[in-house]
Write a protein that holds these residues in place. Structure first.
Motif, PDB file in Angstrom:
ATOM      1  N   SER A  71       0.832  -1.204   0.000  1.00  0.00           N
ATOM      2  CA  SER A  71       0.000   0.000   0.000  1.00  0.00           C
ATOM      3  C   SER A  71       0.869   1.258   0.000  1.00  0.00           C
ATOM      4  O   SER A  71       0.513   2.252  -0.595  1.00  0.00           O
ATOM      5  CB  SER A  71      -0.957  -0.006   1.188  1.00  0.00           C
ATOM      6  OG  SER A  71      -0.239   0.104   2.399  1.00  0.00           O
ATOM      7  N   ARG A 101       3.771   1.507  -1.445  1.00  0.00           N
ATOM      8  CA  ARG A 101       4.250   1.666  -2.823  1.00  0.00           C
ATOM      9  C   ARG A 101       3.162   2.261  -3.703  1.00  0.00           C
ATOM     10  O   ARG A 101       3.430   3.111  -4.522  1.00  0.00           O
ATOM     11  CB  ARG A 101       4.719   0.320  -3.386  1.00  0.00           C
ATOM     12  CG  ARG A 101       6.047  -0.098  -2.825  1.00  0.00           C
ATOM     13  CD  ARG A 101       6.609  -1.281  -3.589  1.00  0.00           C
ATOM     14  NE  ARG A 101       7.695  -1.841  -2.819  1.00  0.00           N
ATOM     15  CZ  ARG A 101       7.805  -3.089  -2.460  1.00  0.00           C
ATOM     16  NH1 ARG A 101       6.911  -3.969  -2.840  1.00  0.00           N
ATOM     17  NH2 ARG A 101       8.813  -3.506  -1.739  1.00  0.00           N
ATOM     18  N   ARG A 102       1.939   1.772  -3.525  1.00  0.00           N
ATOM     19  CA  ARG A 102       0.829   2.324  -4.316  1.00  0.00           C
ATOM     20  C   ARG A 102       0.624   3.795  -3.981  1.00  0.00           C
ATOM     21  O   ARG A 102       0.384   4.616  -4.862  1.00  0.00           O
ATOM     22  CB  ARG A 102      -0.449   1.537  -4.070  1.00  0.00           C
ATOM     23  CG  ARG A 102      -0.461   0.211  -4.752  1.00  0.00           C
ATOM     24  CD  ARG A 102      -1.831  -0.435  -4.669  1.00  0.00           C
ATOM     25  NE  ARG A 102      -1.712  -1.842  -4.997  1.00  0.00           N
ATOM     26  CZ  ARG A 102      -2.137  -2.828  -4.232  1.00  0.00           C
ATOM     27  NH1 ARG A 102      -2.748  -2.574  -3.102  1.00  0.00           N
ATOM     28  NH2 ARG A 102      -1.978  -4.075  -4.593  1.00  0.00           N
ATOM     29  N   ASP A 103       0.693   4.107  -2.694  1.00  0.00           N
ATOM     30  CA  ASP A 103       0.551   5.483  -2.263  1.00  0.00           C
ATOM     31  C   ASP A 103       1.663   6.345  -2.866  1.00  0.00           C
ATOM     32  O   ASP A 103       1.414   7.445  -3.357  1.00  0.00           O
ATOM     33  CB  ASP A 103       0.584   5.554  -0.733  1.00  0.00           C
ATOM     34  CG  ASP A 103       0.282   6.952  -0.232  1.00  0.00           C
ATOM     35  OD1 ASP A 103      -0.694   7.543  -0.724  1.00  0.00           O
ATOM     36  OD2 ASP A 103       1.023   7.436   0.634  1.00  0.00           O
ATOM     37  N   GLN A 127       3.299   5.723  -5.608  1.00  0.00           N
ATOM     38  CA  GLN A 127       3.041   5.833  -7.048  1.00  0.00           C
ATOM     39  C   GLN A 127       1.957   6.876  -7.319  1.00  0.00           C
ATOM     40  O   GLN A 127       2.073   7.674  -8.247  1.00  0.00           O
ATOM     41  CB  GLN A 127       2.633   4.479  -7.626  1.00  0.00           C
ATOM     42  CG  GLN A 127       3.751   3.480  -7.677  1.00  0.00           C
ATOM     43  CD  GLN A 127       3.273   2.082  -8.040  1.00  0.00           C
ATOM     44  OE1 GLN A 127       2.077   1.793  -8.069  1.00  0.00           O
ATOM     45  NE2 GLN A 127       4.226   1.192  -8.310  1.00  0.00           N
ATOM     46  N   ARG A 128       0.902   6.860  -6.499  1.00  0.00           N
ATOM     47  CA  ARG A 128      -0.159   7.861  -6.661  1.00  0.00           C
ATOM     48  C   ARG A 128       0.388   9.264  -6.417  1.00  0.00           C
ATOM     49  O   ARG A 128       0.065  10.197  -7.148  1.00  0.00           O
ATOM     50  CB  ARG A 128      -1.317   7.575  -5.701  1.00  0.00           C
ATOM     51  CG  ARG A 128      -2.288   6.522  -6.195  1.00  0.00           C
ATOM     52  CD  ARG A 128      -3.563   6.508  -5.359  1.00  0.00           C
ATOM     53  NE  ARG A 128      -3.291   6.309  -3.931  1.00  0.00           N
ATOM     54  CZ  ARG A 128      -3.180   5.127  -3.324  1.00  0.00           C
ATOM     55  NH1 ARG A 128      -3.324   4.030  -4.020  1.00  0.00           N
ATOM     56  NH2 ARG A 128      -2.940   5.054  -2.028  1.00  0.00           N
ATOM     57  N   ASN A 129       1.216   9.407  -5.381  1.00  0.00           N
ATOM     58  CA  ASN A 129       1.799  10.724  -5.095  1.00  0.00           C
ATOM     59  C   ASN A 129       2.653  11.200  -6.255  1.00  0.00           C
ATOM     60  O   ASN A 129       2.571  12.361  -6.668  1.00  0.00           O
ATOM     61  CB  ASN A 129       2.633  10.683  -3.811  1.00  0.00           C
ATOM     62  CG  ASN A 129       1.781  10.639  -2.567  1.00  0.00           C
ATOM     63  OD1 ASN A 129       0.587  10.936  -2.594  1.00  0.00           O
ATOM     64  ND2 ASN A 129       2.387  10.244  -1.464  1.00  0.00           N
ATOM     65  N   ARG A 130       3.480  10.314  -6.781  1.00  0.00           N
ATOM     66  CA  ARG A 130       4.356  10.681  -7.904  1.00  0.00           C
ATOM     67  C   ARG A 130       3.517  11.112  -9.111  1.00  0.00           C
ATOM     68  O   ARG A 130       3.791  12.136  -9.731  1.00  0.00           O
ATOM     69  CB  ARG A 130       5.265   9.511  -8.268  1.00  0.00           C
ATOM     70  CG  ARG A 130       6.226   9.840  -9.388  1.00  0.00           C
ATOM     71  CD  ARG A 130       7.146   8.643  -9.695  1.00  0.00           C
ATOM     72  NE  ARG A 130       7.939   8.874 -10.857  1.00  0.00           N
ATOM     73  CZ  ARG A 130       9.080   9.556 -10.893  1.00  0.00           C
ATOM     74  NH1 ARG A 130       9.562  10.075  -9.794  1.00  0.00           N
ATOM     75  NH2 ARG A 130       9.734   9.731 -12.018  1.00  0.00           N
ATOM     76  N   ALA A 131       2.476  10.339  -9.426  1.00  0.00           N
ATOM     77  CA  ALA A 131       1.607  10.681 -10.561  1.00  0.00           C
ATOM     78  C   ALA A 131       0.905  12.018 -10.318  1.00  0.00           C
ATOM     79  O   ALA A 131       0.801  12.844 -11.231  1.00  0.00           O
ATOM     80  CB  ALA A 131       0.588   9.574 -10.799  1.00  0.00           C
ATOM     81  N   ALA A 132       0.443  12.241  -9.086  1.00  0.00           N
ATOM     82  CA  ALA A 132      -0.229  13.507  -8.764  1.00  0.00           C
ATOM     83  C   ALA A 132       0.737  14.685  -8.881  1.00  0.00           C
ATOM     84  O   ALA A 132       0.359  15.762  -9.356  1.00  0.00           O
ATOM     85  CB  ALA A 132      -0.821  13.445  -7.353  1.00  0.00           C
ATOM     86  N   THR A 148       1.307  15.370 -12.619  1.00  0.00           N
ATOM     87  CA  THR A 148       0.114  16.019 -13.173  1.00  0.00           C
ATOM     88  C   THR A 148       0.036  17.478 -12.721  1.00  0.00           C
ATOM     89  O   THR A 148      -0.214  18.373 -13.530  1.00  0.00           O
ATOM     90  CB  THR A 148      -1.160  15.263 -12.744  1.00  0.00           C
ATOM     91  OG1 THR A 148      -1.092  13.932 -13.264  1.00  0.00           O
ATOM     92  CG2 THR A 148      -2.419  15.944 -13.239  1.00  0.00           C
ATOM     93  N   HIS A 179      10.365  12.650  -3.842  1.00  0.00           N
ATOM     94  CA  HIS A 179      10.246  12.152  -5.222  1.00  0.00           C
ATOM     95  C   HIS A 179      11.153  12.922  -6.180  1.00  0.00           C
ATOM     96  O   HIS A 179      11.738  12.337  -7.091  1.00  0.00           O
ATOM     97  CB  HIS A 179       8.793  12.254  -5.702  1.00  0.00           C
ATOM     98  CG  HIS A 179       7.885  11.255  -5.094  1.00  0.00           C
ATOM     99  ND1 HIS A 179       7.802   9.959  -5.537  1.00  0.00           N
ATOM    100  CD2 HIS A 179       7.034  11.354  -4.053  1.00  0.00           C
ATOM    101  CE1 HIS A 179       6.920   9.304  -4.807  1.00  0.00           C
ATOM    102  NE2 HIS A 179       6.433  10.126  -3.897  1.00  0.00           N
TER     103      HIS A 179
END
Length: 186
Positions: free
Chosen positions: A8, A10-12, A14-19, A22, A54
């Motif tokens: 979780s 790592r997913r978090d 990844q979401r932070n990096r994508a956000a 963006t 990041h």
């Protein structure tokens, strides 16, 4: 149980990096970049510590945003190879993004020449197959070579940057895109 926590996180992450990417794209699409890093963190909904974990600096963030946009270009270009009529809107969107993302373009110009050249070559490599397909289907003039795309970009950017303000630059850029595309497409 520990495995689930790491997954979780790592997913978090990844979401932070994508956000963050963006948000940086949005900030760099504005007329002038504000204090880049704090504004990106705010728009991404992350703390500055997360942002800097990041991307330790503006350079790292710039490189990530450029990579993100190049990846999007590669996907769109690959999709247009089999549909040559899509090359015009693809090229229009690329040229338009270079005008609307002027702050990103200015940051990219500050990168070392080797890195800039790699990005340009990567974009040309992505656009070459759909260009050939559009030429073979009679949509694009046959004497256009992939490196001519650099010239098109330079002409459009020059028109947009020749004005005194952002709004006039956008208008001049849009007009130059129309003129350039009318000269390229049959």
């Amino acid at each position: 149980m520990m495995y689930g926590v790491q997954t979780s996180r790592r997913r978090d992450a990844q979401r932070n990096r994508a956000a963050i990417i963006t948000a940086a794209s949005e900030v760099l699409s504005g007329p002038e970049p504000p204090a880049l890093m704090p504004e990106v963190a705010r728009r991404a909904g992350v703390g500055q510590a997360t942002l800097y974990r990041h991307f330790p600096d503006r350079h790292a963030l710039t490189v990530a945003v450029i990579g993100h946009h190049l990846q999007g270009l590669e996907v769109a270009a690959a999709a247009s190879v089999e549909r040559p009529a899509l090359f015009r809107p693809l090229l229009r969107e690329l040229l338009r993004s270079l005008i609307t993302m002027r702050p990103l373009v200015l940051l990219a110009q500050r990168l070392e020449p080797g890195a800039r050249n790699r990005y340009v070559r990567r974009a040309i490599a992505a656009l070459s197959p759909p260009l050939r397909s559009a030429q073979e289907s009679g949509y694009v003039r046959h004497d256009l070579v992939p490196d001519d795309l650099i010239l098109l970009v330079t002409m459009v950017r020059g028109a947009a940057e020749s004005t005194g303000d952002v709004v006039s630059g956008l208008v001049a850029g849009e007009r130059s895109i129309d003129l350039v595309l009318d000269g390229v497409f049959l």
